[in-house]
Motif scaffolding. Sequence first.
Motif, short mmCIF file in Angstrom:
data_model
loop_
_atom_site.label_atom_id
_atom_site.label_comp_id
_atom_site.label_asym_id
_atom_site.label_seq_id
_atom_site.Cartn_x
_atom_site.Cartn_y
_atom_site.Cartn_z
N ALA A 60 47.46 52.36 80.05
CA ALA A 60 48.08 51.37 79.14
C ALA A 60 47.48 51.49 77.74
CB ALA A 60 47.89 49.96 79.69
N ILE A 61 46.16 51.68 77.67
CA ILE A 61 45.49 51.81 76.37
C ILE A 61 45.97 53.08 75.65
CG2 ILE A 61 43.27 52.25 75.23
CD1 ILE A 61 42.01 50.40 77.43
N ALA A 62 46.04 54.19 76.39
CA ALA A 62 46.48 55.45 75.78
C ALA A 62 47.90 55.31 75.22
CB ALA A 62 46.40 56.57 76.81
N LEU A 63 48.78 54.71 76.02
CA LEU A 63 50.16 54.52 75.57
C LEU A 63 50.22 53.55 74.40
CD1 LEU A 63 51.77 54.35 79.12
CD2 LEU A 63 52.30 56.07 77.38
N GLY A 64 49.40 52.52 74.46
CA GLY A 64 49.39 51.50 73.40
C GLY A 64 48.86 52.07 72.09
N LEU A 65 47.85 52.92 72.16
CA LEU A 65 47.34 53.54 70.93
C LEU A 65 48.37 54.51 70.36
CD1 LEU A 65 43.56 54.12 71.79
CD2 LEU A 65 44.54 52.34 70.33
N ALA A 66 49.02 55.28 71.25
CA ALA A 66 50.06 56.20 70.78
C ALA A 66 51.18 55.41 70.08
CB ALA A 66 50.62 57.00 71.95
N ALA A 100 38.47 57.37 67.26
CA ALA A 100 38.15 56.26 68.18
C ALA A 100 37.99 56.79 69.59
CB ALA A 100 39.26 55.22 68.14
N VAL A 101 37.00 56.28 70.29
CA VAL A 101 36.86 56.60 71.71
C VAL A 101 36.91 55.30 72.49
CG1 VAL A 101 34.31 56.62 71.59
CG2 VAL A 101 35.48 57.75 73.49
N VAL A 102 37.65 55.34 73.59
CA VAL A 102 37.69 54.18 74.49
C VAL A 102 37.09 54.63 75.82
CG1 VAL A 102 39.10 52.41 75.58
CG2 VAL A 102 39.80 53.37 73.35
N ASN A 103 35.88 54.17 76.08
CA ASN A 103 35.20 54.51 77.33
C ASN A 103 35.70 53.56 78.42
OD1 ASN A 103 33.29 56.72 76.76
ND2 ASN A 103 32.49 55.27 75.24
N ASN A 104 36.73 54.03 79.12
CA ASN A 104 37.41 53.18 80.10
C ASN A 104 37.17 53.63 81.54
OD1 ASN A 104 39.91 51.49 81.09
ND2 ASN A 104 40.29 53.59 81.74
N ALA A 105 36.87 54.92 81.76
CA ALA A 105 36.72 55.42 83.14
C ALA A 105 35.71 54.58 83.89
CB ALA A 105 36.28 56.88 83.11
N LEU A 151 40.29 59.26 71.83
CA LEU A 151 40.00 59.81 73.16
C LEU A 151 39.87 58.62 74.11
CD1 LEU A 151 38.95 61.92 75.27
CD2 LEU A 151 36.68 61.64 74.26
N VAL A 152 40.64 58.66 75.18
CA VAL A 152 40.61 57.57 76.18
C VAL A 152 40.21 58.18 77.51
CG1 VAL A 152 41.89 55.72 77.31
CG2 VAL A 152 42.47 56.37 74.95
N THR A 153 39.12 57.71 78.10
CA THR A 153 38.69 58.23 79.40
C THR A 153 39.35 57.42 80.53
OG1 THR A 153 36.70 56.85 79.58
CG2 THR A 153 36.47 58.96 78.41
N GLY A 154 39.52 58.09 81.66
CA GLY A 154 40.14 57.42 82.81
C GLY A 154 41.56 56.97 82.49
N VAL A 180 46.49 61.26 70.98
CA VAL A 180 45.54 60.82 72.00
C VAL A 180 45.09 61.97 72.89
CG1 VAL A 180 45.09 59.12 73.80
CG2 VAL A 180 46.77 58.60 72.03
N ALA A 181 43.76 62.10 73.03
CA ALA A 181 43.18 62.97 74.05
C ALA A 181 42.98 62.12 75.29
CB ALA A 181 41.85 63.53 73.56
N LEU A 182 43.60 62.55 76.39
CA LEU A 182 43.57 61.77 77.63
C LEU A 182 42.63 62.44 78.61
CD1 LEU A 182 47.41 61.89 77.86
CD2 LEU A 182 46.19 59.77 77.42
N ASN A 183 41.67 61.70 79.10
CA ASN A 183 40.73 62.27 80.08
C ASN A 183 40.93 61.66 81.45
OD1 ASN A 183 38.03 60.87 81.32
ND2 ASN A 183 37.88 63.08 81.29
#
Length: 250
Positions: free
Chosen positions: A19-25, A86-91, A8-11, A31-34
């Motif tokens: 970039a992180i969401a695409l890179g993890l994919a 994995a969660v990436v708190n990016n927002a 899960l990637v926020t923001g 990927v859950a995109l927020n």
Amino acid sequence: MTKARTALVTGASRGIGAAIALGLAARGYDVALNDIDRQKTELEGVAGQIRATGQRALCLYADVSDKAQVEAMVAQARADLGEIDAVVNNAGILISGPVDGLPEQVWDAVMDVNAKGTFMVTQALLPSMKARGYGRIVNIASIGGKHGAPEQAHYSASKAAVMGFSRVLAQEVGPLGITVNCVCPGIILTDMGRVNLDDPETRSAWSAKTAMARIGDPEDVVGPVAFFASDDAAFVTGQTLNVDGGIVFS
Ligand SMILES: NC(=O)c1ccc[n+]([C@@H]2O[C@H](COP(=O)([O-])OP(=O)(O)OC[C@H]3O[C@@H](n4cnc5c(N)ncnc54)[C@H](O)[C@@H]3O)[C@@H](O)[C@H]2O)c1
């Protein structure tokens, strides 16, 4: 090679989060995109790029500073993608202004998204991570949380809060197989980064401060985040890594 995972990637509609969401994919994650509602077109665009690679992508609209929205988002992510590894708190938001005269609402808004948002998304995911004995929490802080720049005291405070939160959480959940680490981007060319970069003089001054003599791109942040999210980093927790091209402060 990390086995197929979910994140899960926020923001995630633009900038570093996209970039992180695409890179993890690209590394095999579904990927859950927020993001917030008004970023719908951009978020759907990122999801489309991910689906084109064969990975699953789910768009979830929620303000990370709103507990009810966050809980609904996490429930939806788990229902549609399965457990979140994995969660990436990016927002995050940056609203500049000197402390003298800074409106209370601006302080609250920056703290609410950057610090409280990180706390709430993490808290909503912890029960399932604890139950499984597995989790990777990667929080996007900032070099601004270590030294900061004038007119960004509240932003610096919010990012220092993220780092303190992460160090303590790492101790609380380490025995349960969950790691918590921070990445501190330097000056990265995004919509937010442009606040620091619009003026050509400021831009070349920032470039000159890096060992690599350049401003960063969102893609520069992906590898370190993917490392912390991976099983290669199974014994790495409570850490804070600068991803800033080697900014040298005199
Ligand atoms: N760009 C830089 O130079 C830089 C440097 C250090 C740290 N950072 C951090 O990196 C992260 C990403 O920044 P960026 O440069 O890509 O910024 P950006 O403004 O381009 O992207 C931020 C994203 O977060 C989303 N967002 C904002 N408020 C939200 C909320 N309440 N709920 C859900 N989503 C929300 C925005 O809609 C946007 O898609 C932020 O946490 C930022 O503080 C950026």
